[in-house]
Scaffold this motif. Sequence first.
Motif, PDB file in Angstrom:
ATOM      1  N   LEU A  54       0.832  -1.202   0.000  1.00 19.19           N
ATOM      2  CA  LEU A  54       0.000   0.000   0.000  1.00 19.19           C
ATOM      3  C   LEU A  54       0.868   1.254   0.000  1.00 19.19           C
ATOM      4  CD1 LEU A  54      -1.542  -2.424   1.384  1.00 19.19           C
ATOM      5  CD2 LEU A  54      -2.832  -0.701   2.595  1.00 19.19           C
ATOM      6  N   PRO A  55       0.421   2.312  -0.672  1.00 22.10           N
ATOM      7  CA  PRO A  55       1.204   3.550  -0.660  1.00 22.10           C
ATOM      8  C   PRO A  55       1.201   4.167   0.736  1.00 22.10           C
ATOM      9  CG  PRO A  55      -0.910   3.921  -1.709  1.00 22.10           C
ATOM     10  CD  PRO A  55      -0.825   2.447  -1.437  1.00 22.10           C
ATOM     11  N   PRO A  56       2.298   4.804   1.132  1.00 19.64           N
ATOM     12  CA  PRO A  56       2.354   5.426   2.458  1.00 19.64           C
ATOM     13  C   PRO A  56       1.230   6.442   2.680  1.00 19.64           C
ATOM     14  CG  PRO A  56       4.498   5.543   1.384  1.00 19.64           C
ATOM     15  CD  PRO A  56       3.544   4.962   0.393  1.00 19.64           C
ATOM     16  N   SER A  57       0.781   7.071   1.609  1.00 18.31           N
ATOM     17  CA  SER A  57      -0.302   8.065   1.724  1.00 18.31           C
ATOM     18  C   SER A  57      -1.628   7.443   2.145  1.00 18.31           C
ATOM     19  CB  SER A  57      -0.478   8.808   0.402  1.00 18.31           C
ATOM     20  OG  SER A  57      -0.831   7.890  -0.626  1.00 18.31           O
ATOM     21  N   SER A  58      -1.745   6.114   2.086  1.00 21.67           N
ATOM     22  CA  SER A  58      -2.990   5.448   2.464  1.00 21.67           C
ATOM     23  C   SER A  58      -3.120   5.267   3.978  1.00 21.67           C
ATOM     24  CB  SER A  58      -3.100   4.093   1.763  1.00 21.67           C
ATOM     25  OG  SER A  58      -2.171   3.163   2.288  1.00 21.67           O
ATOM     26  N   LEU A  59      -2.042   5.494   4.712  1.00 28.37           N
ATOM     27  CA  LEU A  59      -2.058   5.313   6.158  1.00 28.37           C
ATOM     28  C   LEU A  59      -2.575   6.557   6.877  1.00 28.37           C
ATOM     29  CD1 LEU A  59      -0.196   2.908   5.415  1.00 28.37           C
ATOM     30  CD2 LEU A  59       0.913   3.314   7.588  1.00 28.37           C
ATOM     31  N   SER A  60      -3.315   6.318   7.956  1.00 31.08           N
ATOM     32  CA  SER A  60      -3.850   7.437   8.727  1.00 31.08           C
ATOM     33  C   SER A  60      -3.136   7.628  10.062  1.00 31.08           C
ATOM     34  CB  SER A  60      -5.352   7.235   8.979  1.00 31.08           C
ATOM     35  OG  SER A  60      -5.561   6.072   9.748  1.00 31.08           O
ATOM     36  N   ILE A  61      -2.215   6.730  10.416  1.00 30.37           N
ATOM     37  CA  ILE A  61      -1.436   6.888  11.645  1.00 30.37           C
ATOM     38  C   ILE A  61       0.040   6.669  11.325  1.00 30.37           C
ATOM     39  CG2 ILE A  61      -3.316   6.301  13.214  1.00 30.37           C
ATOM     40  CD1 ILE A  61      -2.282   3.556  13.525  1.00 30.37           C
ATOM     41  N   PRO A  62       0.931   7.285  12.109  1.00 31.11           N
ATOM     42  CA  PRO A  62       2.360   7.226  11.787  1.00 31.11           C
ATOM     43  C   PRO A  62       3.006   5.886  12.146  1.00 31.11           C
ATOM     44  CG  PRO A  62       2.011   8.539  13.760  1.00 31.11           C
ATOM     45  CD  PRO A  62       0.647   8.168  13.241  1.00 31.11           C
ATOM     46  N   LEU A  63       4.100   5.618  11.459  1.00 29.16           N
ATOM     47  CA  LEU A  63       4.918   4.440  11.694  1.00 29.16           C
ATOM     48  C   LEU A  63       6.273   4.863  12.239  1.00 29.16           C
ATOM     49  CD1 LEU A  63       4.373   2.544   8.313  1.00 29.16           C
ATOM     50  CD2 LEU A  63       3.114   2.233  10.455  1.00 29.16           C
ATOM     51  N   THR A  64       6.932   3.939  12.936  1.00 27.50           N
ATOM     52  CA  THR A  64       8.284   4.169  13.428  1.00 27.50           C
ATOM     53  C   THR A  64       9.144   3.001  12.981  1.00 27.50           C
ATOM     54  OG1 THR A  64       7.405   5.290  15.380  1.00 27.50           O
ATOM     55  CG2 THR A  64       9.683   4.538  15.494  1.00 27.50           C
ATOM     56  N   LYS A  65      10.290   3.297  12.361  1.00 31.88           N
ATOM     57  CA  LYS A  65      11.194   2.227  11.933  1.00 31.88           C
ATOM     58  C   LYS A  65      11.716   1.472  13.143  1.00 31.88           C
ATOM     59  CE  LYS A  65      12.880   3.867   7.518  1.00 31.88           C
ATOM     60  NZ  LYS A  65      14.048   4.172   6.680  1.00 31.88           N
ATOM     61  N   THR A  66      11.887   0.159  12.966  1.00 25.18           N
ATOM     62  CA  THR A  66      12.510  -0.669  13.999  1.00 25.18           C
ATOM     63  C   THR A  66      13.856  -1.152  13.457  1.00 25.18           C
ATOM     64  OG1 THR A  66      11.631  -2.813  13.282  1.00 25.18           O
ATOM     65  CG2 THR A  66      10.196  -1.468  14.707  1.00 25.18           C
ATOM     66  N   PRO A  67      14.676  -1.765  14.289  1.00 27.79           N
ATOM     67  CA  PRO A  67      15.981  -2.257  13.809  1.00 27.79           C
ATOM     68  C   PRO A  67      15.895  -3.494  12.923  1.00 27.79           C
ATOM     69  CG  PRO A  67      15.953  -2.063  16.225  1.00 27.79           C
ATOM     70  CD  PRO A  67      14.562  -1.810  15.744  1.00 27.79           C
ATOM     71  N   LYS A  68      14.746  -4.160  12.893  1.00 22.65           N
ATOM     72  CA  LYS A  68      14.638  -5.414  12.139  1.00 22.65           C
ATOM     73  C   LYS A  68      14.804  -5.189  10.637  1.00 22.65           C
ATOM     74  CE  LYS A  68      11.775  -9.445  11.304  1.00 22.65           C
ATOM     75  NZ  LYS A  68      10.588 -10.209  11.670  1.00 22.65           N
ATOM     76  N   SER A  69      15.505  -6.116  10.001  1.00 23.08           N
ATOM     77  CA  SER A  69      15.659  -6.132   8.551  1.00 23.08           C
ATOM     78  C   SER A  69      15.711  -7.589   8.112  1.00 23.08           C
ATOM     79  CB  SER A  69      16.942  -5.411   8.142  1.00 23.08           C
ATOM     80  OG  SER A  69      17.107  -5.456   6.745  1.00 23.08           O
ATOM     81  N   THR A  70      15.097  -7.873   6.972  1.00 23.59           N
ATOM     82  CA  THR A  70      15.175  -9.213   6.398  1.00 23.59           C
ATOM     83  C   THR A  70      15.547  -9.080   4.927  1.00 23.59           C
ATOM     84  OG1 THR A  70      12.808  -9.219   5.904  1.00 23.59           O
ATOM     85  CG2 THR A  70      13.492 -10.239   7.991  1.00 23.59           C
TER      86      THR A  70
END
Length: 158
Positions: A54-70
Amino acid sequence: MPPKPKLNVQNFPRPPLIEHTPRHVQVKWHGEIIADTKDAYWILETYHPPTYYLPPSSLSIPLTKTPKSTYCEWKGYATYYSITSSDKKETIKDRIWSYDSPNEKYKDLKGYLSFYAGPWECYVDGELVKPQPGDFYGGWTTSELEGIIKGEGATRWL
């Protein structure tokens, strides 16, 4: 309206196909719509239900990056996020991801976000989806799918 034709996951391609989809994709959490779009991409891969981005513009609440990566052999390195409910009582980590620098074939996914189908409710064209079995893959299972889906008991070697 005629029923949607069945999609056999065993006929999906490998390497996976990226395709823009006009389907109505929503994510609801605690009764609140937190993502809503008709401008998503889906990834179709053999033995997997579609994974929606989904495009980031579709979100209504903020996200925070975590250290996880795959790492995905097809798309590249994924970045994960945490999300906090609007009442600030619950934070969920590493159930949303994106590709900041996807491999060339999947460049259209850059910055788009994918959600595991839980703990929230995910919908495609109004249908509540089921998570892909196994809680490792992020596919969304709908009633139009048929065939053997990776993650089910007998499929661990597919």
